[in-house]
Design a protein around this motif. Sequence first.
Motif, PDB file in Angstrom:
ATOM      1  N   THR A  52       0.982  -1.215   0.069  1.00 16.69           N
ATOM      2  CA  THR A  52      -0.010   0.189   0.102  1.00 16.69           C
ATOM      3  C   THR A  52       0.865   1.108   0.078  1.00 16.69           C
ATOM      4  O   THR A  52       1.862   1.425   0.944  1.00 16.69           O
ATOM      5  CB  THR A  52      -0.614   0.155   1.253  1.00 16.69           C
ATOM      6  OG1 THR A  52      -1.700  -1.186   1.455  1.00 16.69           O
ATOM      7  CG2 THR A  52      -2.123   1.164   1.099  1.00 16.69           C
ATOM      8  N   ILE A  53       0.755   2.207  -0.759  1.00 19.45           N
ATOM      9  CA  ILE A  53       1.463   3.442  -0.999  1.00 19.45           C
ATOM     10  C   ILE A  53       0.319   4.581  -0.871  1.00 19.45           C
ATOM     11  O   ILE A  53      -0.547   4.644  -1.555  1.00 19.45           O
ATOM     12  CB  ILE A  53       2.118   3.690  -2.397  1.00 19.45           C
ATOM     13  CG1 ILE A  53       3.087   2.261  -2.383  1.00 19.45           C
ATOM     14  CG2 ILE A  53       2.803   4.812  -2.560  1.00 19.45           C
ATOM     15  CD1 ILE A  53       3.851   1.999  -3.965  1.00 19.45           C
ATOM     16  N   ASP A  54       0.765   5.446   0.005  1.00 21.26           N
ATOM     17  CA  ASP A  54       0.090   6.497   0.445  1.00 21.26           C
ATOM     18  C   ASP A  54       0.083   7.468  -1.127  1.00 21.26           C
ATOM     19  O   ASP A  54       1.615   7.953  -1.296  1.00 21.26           O
ATOM     20  CB  ASP A  54       0.859   7.193   1.480  1.00 21.26           C
ATOM     21  CG  ASP A  54      -0.214   8.670   1.851  1.00 21.26           C
ATOM     22  OD1 ASP A  54      -0.758   9.329   0.799  1.00 21.26           O
ATOM     23  OD2 ASP A  54      -0.262   9.311   2.846  1.00 21.26           O
ATOM     24  N   PRO A  55      -0.827   7.955  -1.655  1.00 22.05           N
ATOM     25  CA  PRO A  55      -0.808   8.611  -2.750  1.00 22.05           C
ATOM     26  C   PRO A  55      -0.008  10.153  -2.708  1.00 22.05           C
ATOM     27  O   PRO A  55       0.571  10.515  -3.690  1.00 22.05           O
ATOM     28  CB  PRO A  55      -2.195   9.116  -3.233  1.00 22.05           C
ATOM     29  CG  PRO A  55      -3.044   7.755  -2.505  1.00 22.05           C
ATOM     30  CD  PRO A  55      -2.355   7.578  -1.354  1.00 22.05           C
ATOM     31  N   GLY A  56       0.004  10.450  -1.536  1.00 21.37           N
ATOM     32  CA  GLY A  56       0.710  11.849  -1.431  1.00 21.37           C
ATOM     33  C   GLY A  56       2.293  11.654  -1.486  1.00 21.37           C
ATOM     34  O   GLY A  56       3.077  12.554  -1.413  1.00 21.37           O
ATOM     35  N   ALA A  57       2.633  10.173  -1.423  1.00 19.30           N
ATOM     36  CA  ALA A  57       4.188  10.124  -1.481  1.00 19.30           C
ATOM     37  C   ALA A  57       4.412   9.985  -2.753  1.00 19.30           C
ATOM     38  O   ALA A  57       5.519   9.695  -3.136  1.00 19.30           O
ATOM     39  CB  ALA A  57       4.415   8.746  -0.463  1.00 19.30           C
TER      40      ALA A  57
END
Length: 101
Positions: A52-57
Motif C-alpha cells: 500500500t502506498i500513500d498517494p501523497g508520497a
Amino acid sequence: MGMNNLQRMAQQMQQQMLRVQEELATAQVEGSAGGGVVAAVVTGKQELVSVTIDPGAVDPADVEMLQDLVVAAVNYALRKSRELAESKMAAVTGGMRLPGM
C-alpha cells in the motif's frame, strides 16, 4: 524411553509442525516505512500479499525514494514474518534445531 514413545513423540511433533505450517500460511504481518507512507503485508510463509502506498508520497520527481521505501517496507515485513515462523517452530521443537527446518 521406548521406541514406541519416541515414535509417538515424533508423530505428535510432525502433526504440530503441519499445524504451524498452516497457521503461517494464513498469518499476516505488516511492515511499513517512511512513517507508514508505504506498507507491505506478507504471510508467515514470506509471501508478499499486498503493498500500500500513500498517494501523497508519489512524487514523479523522486521515484527513487519511493522505490527505496517499498523495498524497506517489504524487507521489514519479511523479517517480521521470519521471526514469527521461528518463534512458532521453536514452540513446537522446544528450541531444538531440527535438520532441514
